[in-house]
Write a protein that holds these residues in place. Structure first.
Motif, PDB file in Angstrom:
ATOM      1  N   LEU A 203       0.822  -1.217   0.000  1.00 55.66           N
ATOM      2  CA  LEU A 203       0.000   0.000   0.000  1.00 55.66           C
ATOM      3  C   LEU A 203       0.854   1.264   0.000  1.00 55.66           C
ATOM      4  CD1 LEU A 203      -2.886  -0.758   2.558  1.00 55.66           C
ATOM      5  CD2 LEU A 203      -3.038  -0.672   0.059  1.00 55.66           C
ATOM      6  N   LEU A 204       2.028   1.166   0.571  1.00 58.07           N
ATOM      7  CA  LEU A 204       2.896   2.346   0.699  1.00 58.07           C
ATOM      8  C   LEU A 204       3.676   2.665  -0.575  1.00 58.07           C
ATOM      9  CD1 LEU A 204       4.258   1.640   4.281  1.00 58.07           C
ATOM     10  CD2 LEU A 204       2.420   3.222   3.616  1.00 58.07           C
ATOM     11  N   ILE A 205       3.722   1.727  -1.497  1.00 56.81           N
ATOM     12  CA  ILE A 205       4.486   1.908  -2.736  1.00 56.81           C
ATOM     13  C   ILE A 205       3.495   2.202  -3.868  1.00 56.81           C
ATOM     14  CG2 ILE A 205       6.073   0.798  -4.360  1.00 56.81           C
ATOM     15  CD1 ILE A 205       6.890  -1.029  -1.942  1.00 56.81           C
ATOM     16  N   PRO A 206       3.544   3.393  -4.435  1.00 56.46           N
ATOM     17  CA  PRO A 206       2.557   3.744  -5.457  1.00 56.46           C
ATOM     18  C   PRO A 206       2.438   2.725  -6.589  1.00 56.46           C
ATOM     19  CG  PRO A 206       3.762   5.695  -4.795  1.00 56.46           C
ATOM     20  CD  PRO A 206       4.434   4.522  -4.119  1.00 56.46           C
ATOM     21  N   ALA A 207       3.523   2.151  -7.028  1.00 61.62           N
ATOM     22  CA  ALA A 207       3.475   1.209  -8.154  1.00 61.62           C
ATOM     23  C   ALA A 207       2.770  -0.099  -7.809  1.00 61.62           C
ATOM     24  CB  ALA A 207       4.898   0.906  -8.636  1.00 61.62           C
ATOM     25  N   THR A 208       2.694  -0.435  -6.525  1.00 68.47           N
ATOM     26  CA  THR A 208       2.058  -1.704  -6.120  1.00 68.47           C
ATOM     27  C   THR A 208       0.779  -1.492  -5.328  1.00 68.47           C
ATOM     28  OG1 THR A 208       3.381  -1.794  -4.086  1.00 68.47           O
ATOM     29  CG2 THR A 208       4.282  -2.904  -6.043  1.00 68.47           C
ATOM     30  N   ARG A 209       0.400  -0.244  -5.132  1.00 71.34           N
ATOM     31  CA  ARG A 209      -0.725   0.090  -4.251  1.00 71.34           C
ATOM     32  C   ARG A 209      -2.031  -0.601  -4.647  1.00 71.34           C
ATOM     33  NH1 ARG A 209      -0.412   5.856  -3.426  1.00 71.34           N
ATOM     34  NH2 ARG A 209       1.125   5.143  -1.925  1.00 71.34           N
ATOM     35  N   VAL A 210      -2.399  -0.546  -5.903  1.00 73.26           N
ATOM     36  CA  VAL A 210      -3.683  -1.122  -6.328  1.00 73.26           C
ATOM     37  C   VAL A 210      -3.664  -2.641  -6.191  1.00 73.26           C
ATOM     38  CG1 VAL A 210      -5.261  -1.430  -8.276  1.00 73.26           C
ATOM     39  CG2 VAL A 210      -4.301   0.837  -7.787  1.00 73.26           C
ATOM     40  N   ALA A 211      -2.585  -3.272  -6.622  1.00 71.04           N
ATOM     41  CA  ALA A 211      -2.481  -4.731  -6.491  1.00 71.04           C
ATOM     42  C   ALA A 211      -2.505  -5.142  -5.019  1.00 71.04           C
ATOM     43  CB  ALA A 211      -1.210  -5.232  -7.166  1.00 71.04           C
ATOM     44  N   ALA A 212      -1.810  -4.397  -4.172  1.00 73.10           N
ATOM     45  CA  ALA A 212      -1.798  -4.701  -2.739  1.00 73.10           C
ATOM     46  C   ALA A 212      -3.190  -4.550  -2.146  1.00 73.10           C
ATOM     47  CB  ALA A 212      -0.812  -3.790  -2.017  1.00 73.10           C
ATOM     48  N   ALA A 213      -3.893  -3.515  -2.579  1.00 77.84           N
ATOM     49  CA  ALA A 213      -5.253  -3.305  -2.066  1.00 77.84           C
ATOM     50  C   ALA A 213      -6.167  -4.464  -2.444  1.00 77.84           C
ATOM     51  CB  ALA A 213      -5.811  -1.984  -2.602  1.00 77.84           C
ATOM     52  N   TRP A 214      -6.105  -4.899  -3.687  1.00 78.22           N
ATOM     53  CA  TRP A 214      -6.941  -6.041  -4.100  1.00 78.22           C
ATOM     54  C   TRP A 214      -6.538  -7.301  -3.336  1.00 78.22           C
ATOM     55  CZ3 TRP A 214     -11.442  -5.230  -5.720  1.00 78.22           C
ATOM     56  CH2 TRP A 214     -11.744  -4.204  -6.611  1.00 78.22           C
ATOM     57  N   GLY A 215      -5.245  -7.465  -3.089  1.00 75.43           N
ATOM     58  CA  GLY A 215      -4.794  -8.609  -2.313  1.00 75.43           C
ATOM     59  C   GLY A 215      -5.310  -8.572  -0.883  1.00 75.43           C
ATOM     60  N   LEU A 216      -5.296  -7.397  -0.273  1.00 76.95           N
ATOM     61  CA  LEU A 216      -5.811  -7.269   1.090  1.00 76.95           C
ATOM     62  C   LEU A 216      -7.322  -7.483   1.137  1.00 76.95           C
ATOM     63  CD1 LEU A 216      -3.644  -4.292   2.364  1.00 76.95           C
ATOM     64  CD2 LEU A 216      -3.612  -6.654   3.225  1.00 76.95           C
ATOM     65  N   ILE A 217      -8.019  -7.005   0.132  1.00 78.15           N
ATOM     66  CA  ILE A 217      -9.467  -7.224   0.073  1.00 78.15           C
ATOM     67  C   ILE A 217      -9.756  -8.726  -0.030  1.00 78.15           C
ATOM     68  CG2 ILE A 217     -11.519  -6.897  -1.380  1.00 78.15           C
ATOM     69  CD1 ILE A 217     -10.375  -4.004  -1.912  1.00 78.15           C
ATOM     70  N   ALA A 218      -8.991  -9.417  -0.859  1.00 77.66           N
ATOM     71  CA  ALA A 218      -9.161 -10.873  -0.977  1.00 77.66           C
ATOM     72  C   ALA A 218      -8.823 -11.563   0.345  1.00 77.66           C
ATOM     73  CB  ALA A 218      -8.290 -11.413  -2.107  1.00 77.66           C
ATOM     74  N   LEU A 219      -7.770 -11.108   1.010  1.00 78.70           N
ATOM     75  CA  LEU A 219      -7.386 -11.686   2.287  1.00 78.70           C
ATOM     76  C   LEU A 219      -8.484 -11.480   3.332  1.00 78.70           C
ATOM     77  CD1 LEU A 219      -5.204 -13.037   4.059  1.00 78.70           C
ATOM     78  CD2 LEU A 219      -4.386 -10.734   4.581  1.00 78.70           C
ATOM     79  N   LEU A 220      -9.063 -10.290   3.365  1.00 83.06           N
ATOM     80  CA  LEU A 220     -10.148 -10.032   4.313  1.00 83.06           C
ATOM     81  C   LEU A 220     -11.332 -10.968   4.070  1.00 83.06           C
ATOM     82  CD1 LEU A 220      -9.925  -6.158   4.373  1.00 83.06           C
ATOM     83  CD2 LEU A 220      -9.637  -7.672   6.362  1.00 83.06           C
ATOM     84  N   ALA A 221     -11.621 -11.244   2.817  1.00 81.01           N
ATOM     85  CA  ALA A 221     -12.692 -12.199   2.506  1.00 81.01           C
ATOM     86  C   ALA A 221     -12.286 -13.608   2.939  1.00 81.01           C
ATOM     87  CB  ALA A 221     -13.011 -12.164   1.015  1.00 81.01           C
ATOM     88  N   ALA A 222     -11.017 -13.950   2.734  1.00 78.47           N
ATOM     89  CA  ALA A 222     -10.553 -15.303   3.048  1.00 78.47           C
ATOM     90  C   ALA A 222     -10.541 -15.585   4.549  1.00 78.47           C
ATOM     91  CB  ALA A 222      -9.147 -15.514   2.469  1.00 78.47           C
ATOM     92  N   VAL A 223     -10.308 -14.571   5.370  1.00 73.90           N
ATOM     93  CA  VAL A 223     -10.239 -14.816   6.812  1.00 73.90           C
ATOM     94  C   VAL A 223     -11.583 -14.646   7.515  1.00 73.90           C
ATOM     95  CG1 VAL A 223      -7.784 -14.244   6.915  1.00 73.90           C
ATOM     96  CG2 VAL A 223      -9.485 -12.481   7.430  1.00 73.90           C
ATOM     97  N   LEU A 224     -12.606 -14.267   6.784  1.00 74.47           N
ATOM     98  CA  LEU A 224     -13.933 -14.143   7.397  1.00 74.47           C
ATOM     99  C   LEU A 224     -14.376 -15.444   8.069  1.00 74.47           C
ATOM    100  CD1 LEU A 224     -16.338 -12.339   7.995  1.00 74.47           C
ATOM    101  CD2 LEU A 224     -17.281 -12.968   5.773  1.00 74.47           C
ATOM    102  N   PRO A 225     -14.122 -16.631   7.495  1.00 75.50           N
ATOM    103  CA  PRO A 225     -14.502 -17.858   8.216  1.00 75.50           C
ATOM    104  C   PRO A 225     -13.841 -17.984   9.593  1.00 75.50           C
ATOM    105  CG  PRO A 225     -14.097 -18.355   5.918  1.00 75.50           C
ATOM    106  CD  PRO A 225     -13.667 -16.925   6.134  1.00 75.50           C
ATOM    107  N   ALA A 226     -12.653 -17.436   9.774  1.00 71.06           N
ATOM    108  CA  ALA A 226     -12.009 -17.478  11.086  1.00 71.06           C
ATOM    109  C   ALA A 226     -12.794 -16.641  12.095  1.00 71.06           C
ATOM    110  CB  ALA A 226     -10.562 -16.994  10.998  1.00 71.06           C
ATOM    111  N   ASN A 227     -13.298 -15.497  11.651  1.00 64.67           N
ATOM    112  CA  ASN A 227     -14.098 -14.658  12.546  1.00 64.67           C
ATOM    113  C   ASN A 227     -15.409 -15.347  12.914  1.00 64.67           C
ATOM    114  OD1 ASN A 227     -12.121 -12.694  12.423  1.00 64.67           O
ATOM    115  ND2 ASN A 227     -13.108 -11.593  10.772  1.00 64.67           N
ATOM    116  N   ILE A 228     -15.998 -16.023  11.955  1.00 64.58           N
ATOM    117  CA  ILE A 228     -17.234 -16.762  12.228  1.00 64.58           C
ATOM    118  C   ILE A 228     -16.938 -17.929  13.170  1.00 64.58           C
ATOM    119  CG2 ILE A 228     -19.025 -18.215  11.174  1.00 64.58           C
ATOM    120  CD1 ILE A 228     -18.713 -16.344   8.657  1.00 64.58           C
ATOM    121  N   HIS A 229     -15.835 -18.621  12.938  1.00 63.74           N
ATOM    122  CA  HIS A 229     -15.448 -19.737  13.801  1.00 63.74           C
ATOM    123  C   HIS A 229     -15.198 -19.249  15.228  1.00 63.74           C
ATOM    124  CE1 HIS A 229     -13.881 -23.585  14.985  1.00 63.74           C
ATOM    125  NE2 HIS A 229     -12.707 -23.060  15.284  1.00 63.74           N
ATOM    126  N   MET A 230     -14.574 -18.103  15.363  1.00 67.53           N
ATOM    127  CA  MET A 230     -14.307 -17.529  16.682  1.00 67.53           C
ATOM    128  C   MET A 230     -15.624 -17.256  17.418  1.00 67.53           C
ATOM    129  SD  MET A 230     -11.967 -14.203  17.392  1.00 67.53           S
ATOM    130  CE  MET A 230     -11.364 -13.788  18.999  1.00 67.53           C
TER     131      MET A 230
END
Length: 118
Positions: A53-80
């Motif tokens: 996110l801090l590097i302009p050239a990778t910011r958009v790709a990093a953001a999409w990766g973090l959005i995907a990660l947030l979706a992927a870890v949602l089952p952990a929150n439900i399990h908790m």
């Protein structure tokens, strides 16, 4: 710089996966074959996303990766939440876990807003 907030959040969260992995291991759903590996992989992706996110050239790709990660870890929150309910945790703790569930889409929106929509 609007990305500093989410970058700091994900950097700290990612580092916590290595500082206190047992906490994260406990909330990995049982259908995941290796909880510790999942803890470490998600921590690496959070740290990489924060740096990206801090590097302009990778910011958009990093953001999409973090959005995907947030979706992927949602089952952990439900399990908790399910673990807390099964253990008859306090009503306040369970209410907090219920309130935490909508936090995932809010974090997704925040990352999208500061890094993609700009």
């Amino acid at each position: 710089m609007a990305v500093l907030g989410p970058a700091a959040l994900f950097l700290v969260a990612g580092m916590l996966h290595f500082v206190m992995p047992a906490f994260f291991d406990r909330i990995v759903p049982p259908w995941v074959p290796n909880a510790r590996l999942a803890t470490y992989v998600s921590g690496v992706f959070e740290i990489a996303g924060a740096i990206g996110l801090l590097i302009p050239a990778t910011r958009v790709a990093a953001a999409w990766g973090l959005i995907a990660l947030l979706a992927a870890v949602l089952p952990a929150n439900i399990h908790m939440l399910n673990q807390a309910r099964a253990a008859d945790a306090s009503a306040g703790y369970i209410a907090g876990l219920w309130l935490r569930l909508p936090l995932q889409p809010l974090l997704m929106w925040w990352v999208w807003r500061v890094a993609i929509r700009r």
